[in-house]
Design an enzyme around this catalytic site. Structure first.
Site, PDB file in Angstrom:
ATOM      1  N   ASP A 163      48.696  49.010  39.394  1.00  0.00           N
ATOM      2  CA  ASP A 163      48.744  48.310  38.034  1.00  0.00           C
ATOM      3  C   ASP A 163      47.568  48.677  37.081  1.00  0.00           C
ATOM      4  OD1 ASP A 163      49.884  46.434  36.333  1.00  0.00           O
ATOM      5  OD2 ASP A 163      47.941  45.028  36.517  1.00  0.00           O
ATOM      6  N   ASP A 316      48.477  37.659  34.966  1.00  0.00           N
ATOM      7  CA  ASP A 316      47.896  39.030  34.489  1.00  0.00           C
ATOM      8  C   ASP A 316      46.352  38.701  33.957  1.00  0.00           C
ATOM      9  OD1 ASP A 316      47.337  41.531  34.169  1.00  0.00           O
ATOM     10  OD2 ASP A 316      48.736  41.717  32.753  1.00  0.00           O
TER      11      ASP A 316
HETATM   12 ZN   LIG Z   1      49.959  45.997  34.547  1.00  0.00          ZN
END
Ligand SMILES: [Zn+2]
Length: 439
Positions: A163, A316
């Site tokens: 990520d 996030d």
């Molecule tokens: Zn990401």
């Protein structure tokens, strides 16, 4: 209140009269919960208290399984000036979270078992949330060499993701998925086709043209999701799509699920709360990757949450210092803090009637627990007493002073929000109790 004090004082605790919302048991009604030695002992319509059992009266409040955020950036090791595991967990507890899965793009990256162990040790010291480290798919996210999945899992890693970056090479992603089958490990995809997105700083469309900023087309996400779903179908691997932001992505995932492919997906509160309009005025607090999209996308994300195409709301949470945000739009870092605004923003969807209260608990607790394969996500007797008590109505204005995160990059400062956690219990111990309601 220190955790140690309350754990000594509250060997037993009775939560009385709240609305218990626990989809894992099909519960959505007023009831009582008895906590004993850190676990849920009993849950019933009415449990008789005694003078020796401290009792919390929670009429009008919601009592739900502790919220689980499967996508946060805790920045430690390496960028402790933005956040530490401790401050990230404090922000999480204040937001009603009892568990966080942290992304591996730290410095060094979580590509080795020693980094995984370091994170777990730091989290244990903080004792404010269960922290589940996600390890990288490739070494230091180089996109080429796979990490030692077995080693990392043994050290406590919970899933694999690069990520921040996609695994650009399709062959490497195929290998990673085939490798993951040996461990039934979860692969989390940051879906971005870099040749299409490179240099882009916001959604490609009318507003990027008006502002003269280079845009990121929606297909940069959709192509990457399509590829990873095709590879999951080929290999049979368990795939989870991070931060879904477009209508096209929701459609692709819906069709894949319809075909029986093992794919799950998450979105973040900003994608169902904001649109690219927030970037107007070159607002760097609205800069993130994937970028905020259009109203059509926002509504499709909400529909995806409603019909189960999107399994999870994850934050996030991406703390950055002021230096990285108070600069030209092109140069500003991507990402916003999210742990303390996720719950009020999800409650807004509930108030609008877009999702039900049990839907919200499913999206923020039950499903992430099942996808990650961790405890929690339920209030069944015998489970750890990870419990979030929510006042769904309390209005407040979110300010940097209210935030427990070390960073203050939220586009929601100054916003009037409604509803928040008023007590967070981790294994029966308060990790957040601002009004000291715990007896
Ligand atoms: Zn990401």
């Amino acid at each position: 209140m220190s955790g140690t004090d309350s754990s000594i004082r509250n060997d037993r605790l009775l939560l009385k009269g709240g609305r218990i919302i626990d989809p894992s048991q099909g519960m959505n009604a007023k009831g009582d919960i008895l906590v004993e030695h850190g676990t849920i002992k009993k849950i019933d319509r009415a449990i008789e208290g005694t003078s020796r059992v401290p009792t919390l009266h929670l009429e009008g409040k919601w009592v739900v399984p502790g919220l689980i955020d499967m996508h946060v950036h805790l920045r430690e090791p390496g960028e402790e000036y933005k956040e530490t595991i401790r401050t990230g967990c404090m922000a999480g507890a204040a937001g009603g979270f009892t568990a966080l899965a942290c992304m591996p793009n730290t410095f060094p990256a979580n590509s080795t078992s020693s980094v995984t162990r370091f994170i777990i040790e730091r989290a244990r010291e903080a004792a404010l949330a269960r922290v589940y480290p996600i390890a990288t798919i490739t070494r230091d996210q180089d996109g080429k060499q796979l990490t030692e999945f077995g080693d990392l899992l043994e050290a406590g890693a919970i899933a694999f993701s690069d990520d921040g970056l996609p695994v650009e090479d399709s062959f490497v992603m195929r290998l990673a998925m085939e490798y993951s089958l040996n461990f039934d490990a979860l692969i989390i995809s940051h879906s971005e086709d870099l040749p299409l997105s490179r240099g882009g700083v916001m959604n490609e469309g009318r507003i990027s043209t008006v502002l003269g900023l280079k845009g990121i087309p929606k297909v940069a996400e959709e192509i990457a999701i399509s590829r990873d779903i095709a590879l999951a179908e080929l290999t049979g691997a368990r795939l989870h799509i991070a931060h879904v932001s477009t209508k096209g992505s929701v459609d692709i995932i819906r069709r894949a699920k319809g075909r029986g492919i093992k794919v799950t997906a998450e979105t973040a509160p900003h994608y169902f709360s904001l649109t690219e309009e927030a970037v107007m005025g070159y607002n760097t607090l609205a800069k993130m990757n994937p970028p905020l999209r259009t109203e059509e996308d926002r509504l499709a994300i909400i529909e995806g949450l409603r019909d189960g195409t999107i399994d999870v709301i994850a934050t996030d949470h991406a703390p950055h210092s002021i230096l990285e945000k108070e600069c030209e739009f092109e140069l500003a870092a991507n990402g916003i803090t999210g742990l303390e605004t996720a719950l009020p923003l999800a409650l807004e969807l509930v108030r609008q009637g877009a999702i039900s209260p049990p839907d919200m608990v499913r999206l923020m607790s039950e499903r992430p627990a099942l996808i990650l394969g961790v405890e929690g996500g339920t209030l069944k007797p015998g489970s750890p007493a990870d419990i979030t008590v929510i006042d769904p109505d309390i209005p407040f204005t979110f300010t940097p002073e209210l935030s427990h995160s070390k960073s203050h990059n939220s586009p929601f400062y100054g916003c009037k929000l409604q509803g928040k956690a008023i007590l967070t219990l981790l294994g029966g111990v308060a990790t957040y109790d601002p009004d000291v309601i715990l007896p």
